[in-house]
Design a protein around this motif. Structure first.
Motif, PDB file in Angstrom:
ATOM      1  N   TRP A   1      20.087 -33.251  39.517  1.00 16.54           N
ATOM      2  CA  TRP A   1      21.099 -32.336  38.976  1.00 16.54           C
ATOM      3  C   TRP A   1      20.464 -31.203  38.196  1.00 16.54           C
ATOM      4  O   TRP A   1      20.902 -30.053  38.282  1.00 16.54           O
ATOM      5  N   ILE A   2      19.411 -31.542  37.439  1.00 11.88           N
ATOM      6  CA  ILE A   2      18.738 -30.489  36.664  1.00 11.88           C
ATOM      7  C   ILE A   2      18.172 -29.437  37.611  1.00 11.88           C
ATOM      8  O   ILE A   2      18.365 -28.232  37.428  1.00 11.88           O
ATOM      9  N   THR A   3      17.486 -29.910  38.672  1.00 15.73           N
ATOM     10  CA  THR A   3      16.876 -28.984  39.625  1.00 15.73           C
ATOM     11  C   THR A   3      17.930 -28.083  40.252  1.00 15.73           C
ATOM     12  O   THR A   3      17.764 -26.856  40.317  1.00 15.73           O
ATOM     13  N   LEU A   4      19.023 -28.702  40.693  1.00 16.17           N
ATOM     14  CA  LEU A   4      20.069 -27.912  41.333  1.00 16.17           C
ATOM     15  C   LEU A   4      20.699 -26.960  40.329  1.00 16.17           C
ATOM     16  O   LEU A   4      21.022 -25.812  40.649  1.00 16.17           O
ATOM     17  N   GLY A   5      20.831 -27.438  39.086  1.00 12.67           N
ATOM     18  CA  GLY A   5      21.409 -26.617  38.032  1.00 12.67           C
ATOM     19  C   GLY A   5      20.576 -25.368  37.791  1.00 12.67           C
ATOM     20  O   GLY A   5      21.120 -24.262  37.627  1.00 12.67           O
ATOM     21  N   ILE A   6      19.263 -25.536  37.801  1.00  7.37           N
ATOM     22  CA  ILE A   6      18.373 -24.388  37.580  1.00  7.37           C
ATOM     23  C   ILE A   6      18.646 -23.309  38.620  1.00  7.37           C
ATOM     24  O   ILE A   6      18.758 -22.120  38.290  1.00  7.37           O
ATOM     25  N   VAL A   7      18.797 -23.749  39.885  1.00  4.02           N
ATOM     26  CA  VAL A   7      19.022 -22.776  40.954  1.00  4.02           C
ATOM     27  C   VAL A   7      20.338 -22.030  40.727  1.00  4.02           C
ATOM     28  O   VAL A   7      20.400 -20.803  40.821  1.00  4.02           O
ATOM     29  N   VAL A   8      21.381 -22.793  40.386  1.00  2.00           N
ATOM     30  CA  VAL A   8      22.697 -22.172  40.201  1.00  2.00           C
ATOM     31  C   VAL A   8      22.647 -21.170  39.049  1.00  2.00           C
ATOM     32  O   VAL A   8      23.093 -20.022  39.177  1.00  2.00           O
ATOM     33  N   VAL A   9      22.071 -21.609  37.920  1.00  2.35           N
ATOM     34  CA  VAL A   9      22.006 -20.732  36.745  1.00  2.35           C
ATOM     35  C   VAL A   9      21.188 -19.486  37.075  1.00  2.35           C
ATOM     36  O   VAL A   9      21.625 -18.354  36.792  1.00  2.35           O
ATOM     37  N   ALA A  10      20.027 -19.684  37.725  1.00  5.33           N
ATOM     38  CA  ALA A  10      19.175 -18.545  38.066  1.00  5.33           C
ATOM     39  C   ALA A  10      19.930 -17.589  38.975  1.00  5.33           C
ATOM     40  O   ALA A  10      19.865 -16.367  38.802  1.00  5.33           O
ATOM     41  N   TYR A  11      20.687 -18.165  39.930  1.00  3.88           N
ATOM     42  CA  TYR A  11      21.447 -17.316  40.851  1.00  3.88           C
ATOM     43  C   TYR A  11      22.486 -16.495  40.098  1.00  3.88           C
ATOM     44  O   TYR A  11      22.596 -15.284  40.281  1.00  3.88           O
ATOM     45  N   VAL A  12      23.240 -17.171  39.226  1.00  2.31           N
ATOM     46  CA  VAL A  12      24.313 -16.473  38.501  1.00  2.31           C
ATOM     47  C   VAL A  12      23.723 -15.352  37.652  1.00  2.31           C
ATOM     48  O   VAL A  12      24.207 -14.218  37.668  1.00  2.31           O
ATOM     49  N   ILE A  13      22.633 -15.650  36.943  1.00  3.11           N
ATOM     50  CA  ILE A  13      22.010 -14.632  36.089  1.00  3.11           C
ATOM     51  C   ILE A  13      21.552 -13.444  36.931  1.00  3.11           C
ATOM     52  O   ILE A  13      21.882 -12.289  36.640  1.00  3.11           O
TER      53      ILE A  13
END
Lengths: 294, 356
Positions: free
Chosen positions: B14-26
């Motif tokens: 979840w952390i790994t996937l979360g990083i991608v989502v957050v990076a994408y949104v930013i």
């Protein structure tokens, strides 16, 4: 028919260069059980040494070649001491990645020092060409010297390994490192010696390569290096006659496929040979099978 | 105990996937508000491409434990297969379904070539496998460079010589032009698609790693003979991991091809150098550590573009990084040093002192 012979002889000449390079791979592989990826780039360094010492210092060819041999020998030993020795007990993957790193380092250091421009290499060999069959087949001086040098090196190296103490020590270390050490063989020294011989041969191969194909850039060594490794595998890795046979055969295959099939596909054909050999006879033509102990 | 461990791996996923989502949104917000320079904007899709490559190579190197030096070859297969399809279907399909189909074709072509190459190659070990994958990558590059394909009213024409020998009619159009490659690929990919694909890649790889198959694959990596003796089908699992890894590399290739209008196989994009670059990402991020290798790919793609002055030294620095990382991890002296100055021991000492 005469053109076939010309291609064949050029193939043997190219194969002789592969054979000399393959010797370095096969000896190091036999003893250190590692694929010295940087070997091809040592060839490039040797060629640059000859190029610079003949061009800038104005040394005669013989001295220039000697200088290159010395530089490459020192380089080979240094690489072994700094990069490979601490990893003797590491996983093969780690050693391989380090070797790739060293290869890359040499290429990019050369790129910075010597520039990316391709240099025109002047041949160190000034023998007249021999004409056969009423001038239909021409054998250039480079081709003659390459083939003769290769044969001399093969015989010399075989005698060295069979007749001298250091050569016997090399055989012993490649057979069983631990047992050799117990018998009083200086394992570290022997491994260094192997790298030294391999690198010195790489310098010779570099000079011959660049005399025959007179272009020189930081990537000159990498493709012949990989092909020579293919040759070493083809002949059976760890075997010195194997490197010779594999090198010559690969050179002939490459040149004939360049002449008769497609010049652009010759690399693909050479590499397909590697894949086929590894599938049919993974130990190569003259290699011995080693069974895995649990 | 067992439950805890499963929870841990899920949490990490979840952390790994979360990083991608957050990076994408930013990144997406920054791009839309116009903060990002066009240089960085142009890098967004390549960033995802290389991150996918790094994750997929880490599956082979870190999880399967085999060194592949021909990973760019699979990327090349995916790129050319999908670009060929897209160019053929340029007029007959709208962008959405066309890209989706191209994606499927690219992935399948690369996975299939991975499977076919894998059958013979995975019988080999270590150095042999590395050199054969390298050879394979070069063969692919060579073949693509001599391939000429054209289409006219009679259908497709193939040749490995030149355009003239295709023997096409008047209306004929050259689709693959040898070393010049494919021109006019529609620019179907964008940052959103790229981020979704990276997300998918991570889900696939992380789920595989934490599954029964993943544990079997790692068992093979750690001790092949022991794994075989407890009944793990070595060939099957190796092929599984290798094909998935190749397919994902093909996916990266599809992204790459559809981000550029001209696609040609050169040493710098699909050659040995590219394979080594990806390997640097994996080694720097940590062999077997999916998350950090993804981050390493992003940082190492971004850094040299932002620090143009270092361009000349980039590869030199990478090579030193490779050597130093390996020496630091494996050399006995470095191990000693690390034990002496390790953070854990330092903290342990502190704790012990406090207790006393």
């Amino acid at each position: 028919m005469s053109s076939f012979f010309t291609f064949l002889i050029n193939g043997i000449s190219l194969g002789s260069i592969y054979a000399i390079i393959a010797l370095g791979y096969t000896m190091v592989y036999g003893i250190a059980k590692m694929l010295n990826f940087a070997h091809g780039d040592v060839i490039m360094v040797g060629s640059y040494m000859v190029f610079l010492s003949m061009g800038s210092l104005g040394l005669p060819p013989v001295l220039a070649v000697l200088l290159a041999v010395v530089v490459c020998t020192v380089l080979g030993i240094t690489i072994e001491k700094i990069a490979y020795k601490p990893l003797r007990k590491a996983s093969p993957l780690a050693v391989l990645i380090t070797a790739i790193g060293v290869s890359y380092f040499l290429q990019n250091a050369a790129l910075l020092f010597f520039g990316a421009n391709t240099k025109m290499f002047t041949s160190v060999i000034s023998l007249p060409a021999i004409s056969l069959a009423e001038g239909q087949i021409n054998i250039t001086g480079e081709t003659q010297v390459t083939i003769i040098v290769c044969i001399i090196i093969m015989i010399g190296l075989s005698l060295f390994i069979k007749k001298t103490k250091a050569g016997q020590a090399m055989l012993a270390v490649s057979e069983d490192k631990g047992a050799a050490e117990l018998m009083g063989v200086n394992v570290n020294g022997t491994i260094s010696l192997t790298f030294a011989i391999g690198s010195a041969l790489a310098a010779v191969a570099g000079v011959l390569l660049c005399s025959t194909y007179p272009t020189l850039n930081p990537y000159t060594g990498s493709m012949p290096g990989i092909k020579a490794f293919t040759a070493a595998v083809f002949g059976g890795i760890g075997s010195i006659p194997g490197a010779f046979v594999g090198g010559i055969l690969l050179g002939i295959i490459e040149n004939l496929s360049k002449a008769y099939i497609s010049s652009q596909l010759s690399d693909a054909i050479v590499f397909s040979v590697l894949i086929i050999v590894l599938l049919v006879k993974p130990t190569g033509i003259l290699g011995t099978k080693i069974s895995e102990k649990v | 105990m067992k439950k805890e461990r499963i929870a841990k791996s899920t949490k990490s996923t979840w952390i790994t996937l979360g990083i991608v989502v957050v990076a994408y949104v930013i990144m997406q917000t920054l791009a839309e508000t116009g903060v990002l320079s066009s240089l960085v904007k142009g890098l967004l899709v390549p960033l995802c491409t290389y991150a996918i490559m790094a994750v997929s190579l880490n599956l082979t190197v870190g999880i399967l434990g085999e060194l592949s030096l021909g990973h760019a070859g699979f990327m090349c297969v995916g790129a050319f297969a999908s670009a060929f399809f897209s160019v053929c279907m340029k007029e007959s399909l709208p962008a959405g379904p066309r890209f989706f189909l191209a994606l499927l074709i690219g992935i399948l072509a690369a996975a299939l070539s991975g499977f076919l190459i894998g059958i013979p190659v995975l019988r080999l070990k270590g150095d042999y496998l590395a050199i054969v994958t390298l050879a394979f990558g070069e063969i692919i590059k060579n073949l693509v460079n001599v391939l000429y394909v054209g289409r006219d009213e009679n259908g497709f024409h193939f040749s490995i010589k030149d355009v003239l020998s295709l023997g096409m009619g008047k209306e004929g159009k050259v689709l693959i032009n040898g070393a010049q490659g494919i021109t006019g690929t529609p620019k179907d990919s964008n940052f959103t698609i790229a981020a979704i694909l990276l997300f998918l890649t991570l889900i696939i790889v992380l789920n595989l790693v934490n599954s029964r198959s993943g544990r079997a694959i790692m068992a093979i990596r750690d001790n092949r003979i022991a794994a075989e003796s407890i009944g793990i089908n070595i060939t099957r699992y190796k092929l599984l991991a290798f094909s998935i890894s190749a397919g994902l590399a093909g996916m990266a290739g599809v992204l790459y091809a559809h981000n550029l209008s001209t696609l040609a196989a050169q040493p710098k994009n699909f050659g040995y150098n590219m394979s080594i670059m990806i390997l640097v990402y994996v080694v720097l991020g940590g062999i077997g550590n999916i998350r950090v290798s993804m981050i390493a790919a992003v940082i190492l793609t971004l850094l040299p573009e932002l620090l143009r002055e270092l361009q000349d030294y980039r590869m030199l620095i990478y090579s030193i990084v490779l050597i130093v990382m390996m020496l630091f991890n494996w050399s006995p002296k470095a191990k000693e040093w690390r034990e002496k100055y390790s953070l854990k021991r330092f903290l342990g000492k502190k704790a012990a002192k406090e207790e006393a």
